[in-house]
Design an enzyme around this catalytic site. Structure first.
Site, PDB file in Angstrom:
ATOM      1  N   ASN A   7       3.992  -4.281  -4.513  1.00 25.44           N
ATOM      2  CA  ASN A   7       3.607  -3.498  -5.687  1.00 25.44           C
ATOM      3  C   ASN A   7       4.176  -4.208  -6.919  1.00 25.44           C
ATOM      4  O   ASN A   7       5.361  -4.144  -7.198  1.00 25.44           O
ATOM      5  CB  ASN A   7       4.200  -2.083  -5.541  1.00 25.44           C
ATOM      6  CG  ASN A   7       3.835  -1.188  -6.698  1.00 25.44           C
ATOM      7  OD1 ASN A   7       3.274  -1.625  -7.704  1.00 25.44           O
ATOM      8  ND2 ASN A   7       4.176   0.083  -6.569  1.00 25.44           N
ATOM      9  N   ARG A  91      -0.889  -3.023  -4.009  1.00 27.04           N
ATOM     10  CA  ARG A  91      -1.273  -1.912  -4.875  1.00 27.04           C
ATOM     11  C   ARG A  91      -1.989  -2.502  -6.091  1.00 27.04           C
ATOM     12  O   ARG A  91      -1.461  -3.390  -6.760  1.00 27.04           O
ATOM     13  CB  ARG A  91      -0.031  -1.160  -5.330  1.00 27.04           C
ATOM     14  CG  ARG A  91      -0.397  -0.070  -6.297  1.00 27.04           C
ATOM     15  CD  ARG A  91       0.803   0.554  -6.932  1.00 27.04           C
ATOM     16  NE  ARG A  91       0.355   1.598  -7.837  1.00 27.04           N
ATOM     17  CZ  ARG A  91       0.979   1.917  -8.950  1.00 27.04           C
ATOM     18  NH1 ARG A  91       2.063   1.271  -9.316  1.00 27.04           N
ATOM     19  NH2 ARG A  91       0.527   2.877  -9.712  1.00 27.04           N
ATOM     20  N   HIS A 180      -2.832   7.514  -9.720  1.00 25.92           N
ATOM     21  CA  HIS A 180      -1.916   8.059  -8.694  1.00 25.92           C
ATOM     22  C   HIS A 180      -2.684   8.440  -7.415  1.00 25.92           C
ATOM     23  O   HIS A 180      -2.214   9.270  -6.636  1.00 25.92           O
ATOM     24  CB  HIS A 180      -1.213   9.354  -9.186  1.00 25.92           C
ATOM     25  CG  HIS A 180      -0.189   9.153 -10.256  1.00 25.92           C
ATOM     26  ND1 HIS A 180       0.043  10.090 -11.224  1.00 25.92           N
ATOM     27  CD2 HIS A 180       0.677   8.150 -10.495  1.00 25.92           C
ATOM     28  CE1 HIS A 180       1.006   9.679 -12.036  1.00 25.92           C
ATOM     29  NE2 HIS A 180       1.400   8.496 -11.608  1.00 25.92           N
ATOM     30  N   ARG A 241       4.595   9.959 -22.554  1.00 27.02           N
ATOM     31  CA  ARG A 241       3.163  10.040 -22.901  1.00 27.02           C
ATOM     32  C   ARG A 241       2.779  11.468 -23.268  1.00 27.02           C
ATOM     33  O   ARG A 241       3.264  12.410 -22.651  1.00 27.02           O
ATOM     34  CB  ARG A 241       2.318   9.585 -21.704  1.00 27.02           C
ATOM     35  CG  ARG A 241       2.289   8.093 -21.508  1.00 27.02           C
ATOM     36  CD  ARG A 241       1.581   7.715 -20.228  1.00 27.02           C
ATOM     37  NE  ARG A 241       2.510   7.355 -19.171  1.00 27.02           N
ATOM     38  CZ  ARG A 241       2.168   7.111 -17.913  1.00 27.02           C
ATOM     39  NH1 ARG A 241       0.907   7.197 -17.539  1.00 27.02           N
ATOM     40  NH2 ARG A 241       3.073   6.779 -17.022  1.00 27.02           N
ATOM     41  N   GLU A 386       3.890   6.052  -1.401  1.00 23.11           N
ATOM     42  CA  GLU A 386       2.690   5.264  -1.692  1.00 23.11           C
ATOM     43  C   GLU A 386       2.656   3.984  -0.861  1.00 23.11           C
ATOM     44  O   GLU A 386       1.595   3.552  -0.425  1.00 23.11           O
ATOM     45  CB  GLU A 386       2.637   4.948  -3.192  1.00 23.11           C
ATOM     46  CG  GLU A 386       2.254   6.177  -4.005  1.00 23.11           C
ATOM     47  CD  GLU A 386       2.615   6.095  -5.478  1.00 23.11           C
ATOM     48  OE1 GLU A 386       3.812   6.241  -5.798  1.00 23.11           O
ATOM     49  OE2 GLU A 386       1.717   5.884  -6.290  1.00 23.11           O
TER      50      GLU A 386
END
Ligand code: ADP
Length: 402
Positions: A7, A91, A180, A241, A386
């Site tokens: 990743n 990923r 996600h 954010r 993940e």
């Protein structure tokens, strides 16, 4: 035989090695500050943990070479040769409309990843560099891409279209993509196992609440709506954010404050969310909760707004799916914050959502149910993984091919 999951971020690479037999991690680690003066390397295996501060790692190629050296090191390593790695799962953040599942990487896949550079400028170029470095270092292994957007490729058009001139979708592919996806996919599968019911019969709302936050409506195992949109800025407020805002605020700020595109980008992505709304100099939910308990009004604001927005989306998605069997909390905040879970679920008794205080406060680490006895909706806390999902999807894809 082993599967390596990689990743790659803009200046970091995380990796996990799985043995194909039992799909448990054999070794893992992380290299941070790649290309900067003093990179740091963390490496863990059954033989212990190693940390190398101040390493000299110029680029992703150096990083991937180091991963291979660590894994095959006579002392710290866990495999005799890198040829034991038969699959590398990568990923990749954005696969556009084309990528609907994990794929074996070829030139066409690489050009699709390249075509999405503008859609994910911070991630896709780094992801591609990781793929190329891995192809060079592990030339015998099958390289598989697993896309964050792929799980959301099942969104119906009423969920992915914005009410903009349709031509903008047709020409520029401006639409909701969602992110996600690997995490939402993983926890919804685990939820079905935990509930002992087939995924195809379940209506689940999965809440991934970390530094980045998103919620997905998973109906029968398919993502049917999700809060992140064209970019990972839409939806919930996050660490830095803003999430959903009236787009006319941008026009106002451009006219009244003369803000440039770059300034707006920084404002929305790096100075907003928990950090901006709280105004207490942190985006870390642990610090915010601690400040709230001491009575800080900025911290209270963050928690009130965040929990309310999550509640609103859970309600919207339950209606959109025409029912709700389970709510899943995952990622740093979702897995570790009883306070946020309790606030999100408060006052929903009439809808069958009732958190049990004791269960909610039990220490985490594994999957647990936290609904009150008799609560109709099963409320689950599921640690996301993940890397494991990437390894499973890569293995599923190549089964029979190796
Ligand atoms: P990322 O999106 O970077 O993978 P994580 O999933 O690790 O992030 O989530 C990071 C967030 O989780 C941070 O806001 C952190 O404060 C929060 N978090 C971690 N542990 C706790 C805790 N015990 N209580 C509240 N928040 C927590």
């Amino acid at each position: 035989m082993y599967i390596l999951v990689i990743n790659v971020g803009s200046s970091s690479v995380k990796f996990t090695l799985y043995s194909r037999e039992h799909m448990r991690p054999t070794a893992n680690g992380q290299i941070d500050r790649i290309g900067l003066e003093a990179a740091t390397v963390h490496y863990r295996s059954g033989k212990g943990e190693r940390i190398f501060p101040g390493a000299d790692i110029a680029d992703i190629n150096d990083g991937v070479n180091l991963i291979s050296e660590l894994l095959t090191d006579p002392q710290a390593g866990v495999i005799a040769s890198e040829h034991e790695i038969t699959v590398v799962g990568h990923r990749v953040v954005h696969g556009g409309e084309k990528m609907k599942a994990a794929v074996l990487i070829d030139e066409e896949v690489k050009s699709t990843i390249r075509a999405c550079f503008d859609l994910a400028p911070l991630h896709n170029p780094a992801n591609l560099k990781g793929i190329e470095a891995s192809e060079e270092r592990f030339p015998r292994a099958l390289q598989v891409a697993v896309f964050d957007t792929a799980f959301h490729s099942t969104l119906p058009d009423n969920a992915y279209l914005y009410a903009l001139p349709h031509e903008l979708y047709e020409t520029d592919k401006i639409r909701r993509y969602g992110f996600h996806g690997t995490s939402h996919c993983y926890v919804s599968r685990r939820a079905a196992e935990t509930l002992g019911r087939p995924l195809r019969d379940l209506k689940i709302v999965t809440c991934h609440l970390g530094n980045g936050c998103s919620i997905t409506a998973v109906d029968g195992g398919r993502s049917v709506d999700t809060t992140m949109g064209f970019t990972p800025l839409e939806g919930l407020p996050m660490g830095t954010r803003c999430g959903d805002i009236d787009p006319a605020i941008l026009l106002y700020l451009m006219r009244q404050r003369d803000l440039s595109v770059d300034q707006l980008e920084t404002l929305l992505n790096q100075e907003s969310g928990f950090l901006g709304l709280g105004g207490i100099g942190t985006s870390d939910m642990r610090d915010i909760e601690a400040a709230m308990l001491e009575g800080d009004p900025g911290a209270r604001r963050v928690i009130d707004v965040f929990a309310y927005r999550i509640k609103k989306f859970i309600g919207a998605y339950a209606f959109a799916m025409g029912g709700l069997d389970s709510v899943v909390f995952t990622a740093g905040i979702g897995e570790n914050s009883p306070l946020i879970r309790e606030r999100v679920c408060a006052g929903l008794e009439d809808y069958g959502i009732v958190v049990d205080e004791d269960r909610n406060h039990r220490p985490g680490g594994s999957i647990r149910e936290i609904q009150h006895q008799g609560g109709r909706v099963r409320i689950l806390v599921i640690p996301t993984d993940e890397e494991k999902e990437i390894a499973s999807q890569a293995l599923e894809l190549v089964s029979g091919a190796t």
